[in-house]
Design a protein around this motif. Structure first.
Motif, PDB file in Angstrom:
ATOM      1  N   ILE A  51      -3.285   4.684  -2.448  1.00 24.74           N
ATOM      2  CA  ILE A  51      -4.395   5.336  -1.744  1.00 24.74           C
ATOM      3  C   ILE A  51      -4.029   6.770  -1.410  1.00 24.74           C
ATOM      4  O   ILE A  51      -2.849   7.136  -1.399  1.00 24.74           O
ATOM      5  CB  ILE A  51      -4.805   4.562  -0.458  1.00 24.74           C
ATOM      6  CG1 ILE A  51      -3.618   4.507   0.527  1.00 24.74           C
ATOM      7  CG2 ILE A  51      -5.299   3.174  -0.789  1.00 24.74           C
ATOM      8  CD1 ILE A  51      -3.989   3.943   1.874  1.00 24.74           C
ATOM      9  N   GLU A  52      -5.050   7.558  -1.105  1.00 22.01           N
ATOM     10  CA  GLU A  52      -4.806   8.950  -0.749  1.00 22.01           C
ATOM     11  C   GLU A  52      -4.302   9.014   0.680  1.00 22.01           C
ATOM     12  O   GLU A  52      -4.799   8.325   1.561  1.00 22.01           O
ATOM     13  CB  GLU A  52      -6.107   9.751  -0.885  1.00 22.01           C
ATOM     14  CG  GLU A  52      -5.929  11.225  -0.680  1.00 22.01           C
ATOM     15  CD  GLU A  52      -7.193  12.021  -0.961  1.00 22.01           C
ATOM     16  OE1 GLU A  52      -7.156  13.229  -0.746  1.00 22.01           O
ATOM     17  OE2 GLU A  52      -8.178  11.410  -1.401  1.00 22.01           O
ATOM     18  N   VAL A 107       0.857  -1.186   0.000  1.00 21.17           N
ATOM     19  CA  VAL A 107       0.000   0.000   0.000  1.00 21.17           C
ATOM     20  C   VAL A 107       0.892   1.235   0.000  1.00 21.17           C
ATOM     21  O   VAL A 107       1.793   1.365   0.823  1.00 21.17           O
ATOM     22  CB  VAL A 107      -0.925   0.012   1.241  1.00 21.17           C
ATOM     23  CG1 VAL A 107      -1.779   1.266   1.254  1.00 21.17           C
ATOM     24  CG2 VAL A 107      -1.793  -1.227   1.263  1.00 21.17           C
ATOM     25  N   ILE A 108       0.635   2.126  -0.946  1.00 23.13           N
ATOM     26  CA  ILE A 108       1.402   3.365  -1.050  1.00 23.13           C
ATOM     27  C   ILE A 108       0.444   4.536  -0.864  1.00 23.13           C
ATOM     28  O   ILE A 108      -0.562   4.637  -1.574  1.00 23.13           O
ATOM     29  CB  ILE A 108       2.119   3.464  -2.412  1.00 23.13           C
ATOM     30  CG1 ILE A 108       3.110   2.315  -2.550  1.00 23.13           C
ATOM     31  CG2 ILE A 108       2.809   4.812  -2.558  1.00 23.13           C
ATOM     32  CD1 ILE A 108       3.807   2.241  -3.873  1.00 23.13           C
ATOM     33  N   LYS A 111       9.821  -3.159   0.826  1.00 23.70           N
ATOM     34  CA  LYS A 111      10.809  -3.496   1.854  1.00 23.70           C
ATOM     35  C   LYS A 111      10.286  -3.123   3.238  1.00 23.70           C
ATOM     36  O   LYS A 111      10.438  -3.890   4.193  1.00 23.70           O
ATOM     37  CB  LYS A 111      12.127  -2.790   1.569  1.00 23.70           C
ATOM     38  CG  LYS A 111      13.218  -3.189   2.527  1.00 23.70           C
ATOM     39  CD  LYS A 111      14.567  -2.709   2.081  1.00 23.70           C
ATOM     40  CE  LYS A 111      15.605  -3.199   3.056  1.00 23.70           C
ATOM     41  NZ  LYS A 111      16.699  -3.858   2.461  1.00 23.70           N
ATOM     42  N   GLU A 112       9.644  -1.955   3.364  1.00 22.22           N
ATOM     43  CA  GLU A 112       9.132  -1.506   4.658  1.00 22.22           C
ATOM     44  C   GLU A 112       7.949  -2.347   5.133  1.00 22.22           C
ATOM     45  O   GLU A 112       7.867  -2.689   6.304  1.00 22.22           O
ATOM     46  CB  GLU A 112       8.702  -0.039   4.569  1.00 22.22           C
ATOM     47  CG  GLU A 112       9.853   0.931   4.395  1.00 22.22           C
ATOM     48  CD  GLU A 112       9.393   2.347   4.072  1.00 22.22           C
ATOM     49  OE1 GLU A 112       8.159   2.587   4.017  1.00 22.22           O
ATOM     50  OE2 GLU A 112      10.265   3.209   3.874  1.00 22.22           O
ATOM     51  N   LYS A 121      10.936   2.780  -7.877  1.00 24.07           N
ATOM     52  CA  LYS A 121      11.764   3.053  -6.688  1.00 24.07           C
ATOM     53  C   LYS A 121      10.882   3.133  -5.443  1.00 24.07           C
ATOM     54  O   LYS A 121      11.201   2.546  -4.401  1.00 24.07           O
ATOM     55  CB  LYS A 121      12.530   4.361  -6.883  1.00 24.07           C
ATOM     56  CG  LYS A 121      13.410   4.737  -5.720  1.00 24.07           C
ATOM     57  CD  LYS A 121      14.142   6.036  -5.992  1.00 24.07           C
ATOM     58  CE  LYS A 121      15.003   6.432  -4.801  1.00 24.07           C
ATOM     59  NZ  LYS A 121      15.669   7.713  -5.013  1.00 24.07           N
ATOM     60  N   GLU A 122       9.773   3.853  -5.541  1.00 26.49           N
ATOM     61  CA  GLU A 122       8.859   3.983  -4.409  1.00 26.49           C
ATOM     62  C   GLU A 122       8.179   2.654  -4.079  1.00 26.49           C
ATOM     63  O   GLU A 122       7.968   2.332  -2.908  1.00 26.49           O
ATOM     64  CB  GLU A 122       7.815   5.062  -4.707  1.00 26.49           C
ATOM     65  CG  GLU A 122       8.438   6.449  -4.777  1.00 26.49           C
ATOM     66  CD  GLU A 122       7.592   7.430  -5.554  1.00 26.49           C
ATOM     67  OE1 GLU A 122       6.816   6.997  -6.440  1.00 26.49           O
ATOM     68  OE2 GLU A 122       7.722   8.626  -5.285  1.00 26.49           O
ATOM     69  N   ILE A 123       7.857   1.874  -5.101  1.00 28.25           N
ATOM     70  CA  ILE A 123       7.235   0.562  -4.878  1.00 28.25           C
ATOM     71  C   ILE A 123       8.215  -0.362  -4.161  1.00 28.25           C
ATOM     72  O   ILE A 123       7.856  -1.056  -3.211  1.00 28.25           O
ATOM     73  CB  ILE A 123       6.762  -0.053  -6.215  1.00 28.25           C
ATOM     74  CG1 ILE A 123       5.648   0.789  -6.824  1.00 28.25           C
ATOM     75  CG2 ILE A 123       6.289  -1.489  -6.009  1.00 28.25           C
ATOM     76  CD1 ILE A 123       5.279   0.415  -8.246  1.00 28.25           C
TER      77      ILE A 123
END
Length: 148
Positions: free
Chosen positions: A146-147, A78-79, A103-104, A96-98
């Motif tokens: 998601i927002e 989930v971003i 990882k987190e 990169k963000e994915i």
């Protein structure tokens, strides 16, 4: 003279192949530059053992990639990102963000270069991102934007 190539030689063959070359070429070029060795019974046996080991390692890599693919397909990332009207987000979500979010959230260290995102994600929603784990194995990672 029969030679087992230790490295790829242009216009002659690939590493591990057995090729026939003239005696002079073998003595003056191939052997001194350590591009190959003479195809004796000992060297042929060593080549056979190396090939068996390489096949075993390749099979293990394929199995581990398939296991990782099953694990990746069960996970969901989930971003959270700022968005405007109509679900349009400011900027975009890149590989990169994915990879960082994966990882987190899941603890899986996925390489951003192996994610095959045709174009950056520019809207809210759920997306399937293909991740190439092995030349023969591609997993689909579920990414929800998601927002936030």
């Amino acid at each position: 003279m029969k030679i087992i190539l230790l490295e790829d030689v242009k216009a002659l063959g690939k590493k591990g192949e057995i090729v026939t070359v003239s005696d002079g070429y073998a003595r003056n070029a191939i052997l001194p530059k350590k591009l190959g060795v003479e195809a004796t019974s000992k060297n042929l046996n060593d080549l056979k053992l190396q090939n068996q080991h390489a096949d075993k390692v390749a099979a293990e890599n394929l199995e581990s990639a398939q296991a990782l693919a099953k694990e990746v397909e069960q996970k969901k990332v989930v971003i959270k990102i700022k968005s405007g009207e109509g679900g349009k987000i400011f900027g975009s979500v890149s590989t990169k963000e994915i990879a960082q979010a994966a990882k987190e959230q899941t603890g899986m260290d996925l390489d951003k270069k192996k994610m095959q995102l045709s174009e950056p994600i520019k809207a809210l929603g759920t997306y399937e991102v293909p991740v190439k784990l092995h030349p023969k194995v591609t997993a689909k990672l579920s990414v929800q934007v998601i927002e936030g």
